[in-house]
Design a protein around this motif. Structure first.
Motif, short mmCIF file in Angstrom:
data_model
loop_
_atom_site.label_atom_id
_atom_site.label_comp_id
_atom_site.label_asym_id
_atom_site.label_seq_id
_atom_site.Cartn_x
_atom_site.Cartn_y
_atom_site.Cartn_z
N ILE A 87 0.82 -1.22 0.00
CA ILE A 87 0.00 0.00 0.00
C ILE A 87 0.85 1.27 0.00
O ILE A 87 0.31 2.38 -0.03
CB ILE A 87 -0.99 0.01 1.19
CG1 ILE A 87 -0.25 -0.20 2.51
CG2 ILE A 87 -2.04 -1.08 0.99
CD1 ILE A 87 -1.17 -0.23 3.73
N GLY A 88 2.17 1.12 0.04
CA GLY A 88 3.03 2.29 -0.02
C GLY A 88 4.49 1.89 0.00
O GLY A 88 4.83 0.77 0.40
N PRO A 199 -5.23 6.37 -8.98
CA PRO A 199 -3.97 6.74 -9.65
C PRO A 199 -3.57 8.17 -9.34
O PRO A 199 -4.42 9.06 -9.21
CB PRO A 199 -4.30 6.56 -11.13
CG PRO A 199 -5.52 5.70 -11.18
CD PRO A 199 -6.29 5.98 -9.94
N THR A 200 -2.27 8.39 -9.25
CA THR A 200 -1.74 9.74 -9.02
C THR A 200 -0.95 10.25 -10.20
O THR A 200 -0.62 11.44 -10.25
CB THR A 200 -0.83 9.75 -7.78
OG1 THR A 200 0.34 8.97 -8.06
CG2 THR A 200 -1.53 9.18 -6.56
N GLY A 281 0.01 -5.03 -5.79
CA GLY A 281 -0.55 -3.72 -5.52
C GLY A 281 -0.06 -2.64 -6.46
O GLY A 281 0.99 -2.76 -7.10
N SER A 282 -0.85 -1.58 -6.56
CA SER A 282 -0.47 -0.34 -7.24
C SER A 282 -0.50 0.77 -6.21
O SER A 282 -1.47 0.90 -5.46
CB SER A 282 -1.44 -0.03 -8.38
OG SER A 282 -1.40 -1.03 -9.38
N TYR A 283 0.55 1.58 -6.16
CA TYR A 283 0.70 2.55 -5.07
C TYR A 283 1.60 3.69 -5.52
O TYR A 283 2.37 3.55 -6.49
CB TYR A 283 1.31 1.86 -3.85
CG TYR A 283 2.52 1.01 -4.18
CD1 TYR A 283 3.80 1.55 -4.16
CD2 TYR A 283 2.37 -0.33 -4.56
CE1 TYR A 283 4.90 0.77 -4.50
CE2 TYR A 283 3.48 -1.11 -4.90
CZ TYR A 283 4.73 -0.55 -4.87
OH TYR A 283 5.83 -1.30 -5.21
N PRO A 284 1.55 4.84 -4.86
CA PRO A 284 2.39 5.96 -5.26
C PRO A 284 3.87 5.66 -5.08
O PRO A 284 4.28 5.05 -4.09
CB PRO A 284 1.95 7.09 -4.32
CG PRO A 284 0.59 6.69 -3.85
CD PRO A 284 0.61 5.19 -3.79
#
Length: 318
Positions: A87-88, A199-200, A281-284
């Motif tokens: 998550i990060g 998404p960022t 996961g996809s995370y910044p």
């Protein structure tokens, strides 16, 4: 009749302890973890088991080092423990200090306690400043110093993270003794399976993918799932599956988010190609660097292509 408002529920975060480790420094970067319960554990598997079994809401683990590469224990645990999501991610500069009991002088040091990885990263400095020293292996970067404090180590000094000085009464003998001033460890915060954050534009997607079988070009076929969609890979590491010689899984970090059309299309291709795809996961991104890609891989290009195909199938005029 008035009632007191319920106290907010405190979250629990597991990390590789004890206090003073680089992992603790990574957890200190998480705004949501401040003033919450921090649970010190002994290894990566215990930290992730805390999450899976509900003792913790999330766990901070080291996943990659700029000097030594991927952390195999963490990669293997993520490959074999279901129900987890990254998550990060957080970056911690790897810097070491040399410490001893109060009153110790650098010229008195002949036996140095250190975790083998830390020792290797400081060997040039040690060889130059303490050419006749001997190495006493320690179980962790903090254990090397704790043994001195508790009087159970024969070492005169220990290599440890700088944060150790905030928790123990030790003499600072030297600082910044690492041979690589640019060394960085990448940590990931792992929770239970949840939907990815939105998404960022500066995102990363982590995967573990197995090859279907051993044949010429199998790895190339895996990589083409990304290359033909304009996706850059920032990490590609192989780990043995363990069921037979020559069988490997690949740990992958790909630039972009699962909600990006190009990434979603690549995941569909991987799903058709591989017998096992683990989405972590996809995370910044920790560096918040915006992901750039050619215009031909923009989301609207994928959407237009699907609309074009649907029009062909439905018999719409060209």
């Amino acid at each position: 009749m008035s009632s007191e408002p319920a106290a907010p529920v405190r979250r629990t975060y597991s990390y590789l302890g004890p206090a003073g480790t680089f992992t603790e420094a990574a957890l200190a970067q998480v705004p949501e973890a401040r003033d919450q319960n921090w649970r010190s554990v002994r290894n990566v598997a215990e930290a992730l088991a805390d999450v899976v079994e509900g003792r913790s809401d999330a766990a901070m683990i080291a996943i990659e080092n700029s000097v030594d590469g991927g952390v195999s224990t963490a990669q293997d645990a993520l490959a074999t423990m279901p129900g987890l999501r990254i998550i990060g991610e957080y970056l911690v500069p790897v810097n070491f200090v040399l410490v001893g009991r109060p009153g110790t002088r650098l010229e008195d040091v002949s036996l140095v306690a250190a975790h083998p990885v830390a020792y290797a990263q400081c060997l040039q400095w040690l060889s130059a400043r303490l050419p006749e020293h001997a190495h006493l292996p320690a179980a962790s970067n903090v254990a090397s110093a704790v043994g001195i404090v508790e009087g159970v180590s024969d070492a005169d000094a220990a290599i440890a993270p700088p944060g150790i000085l905030e928790h123990y009464d030790l003499e600072l003998l030297a600082e910044s003794i690492g041979d690589n001033a640019n060394a960085v460890t990448r940590f990931v915060l792992v929770g239970r399976t949840v939907a990815p954050p939105a998404p960022t534009g500066a995102d990363k997607t982590s995967l573990i993918v197995e090859l279907p079988e051993e044949y010429p070009g199998a790895l190339l076929e895996l990589l083409e799932q990304f290359a033909t969609r304009g996706i850059n890979l920032s990490l590609l590491a192989s780990r043995p599956i363990g069921d037979a010689l020559g069988r490997y899984r690949f740990v992958i970090d790909a630039d972009g988010h699962i909600e990006d059309e190009r990434m979603a299309d690549a995941l569909l291709g991987l799903r058709r190609f591989s017998p096992k795809v683990i989405y972590l996961g996809s995370y910044p991104r920790a560096d918040r660097a915006i992901v750039h890609y050619p215009d031909r891989y923009a989301d609207d290009v994928f959407v237009e292509a699907r609309d074009w195909l649907r029009g062909l199938i439905s018999g719409e005029p060209g």
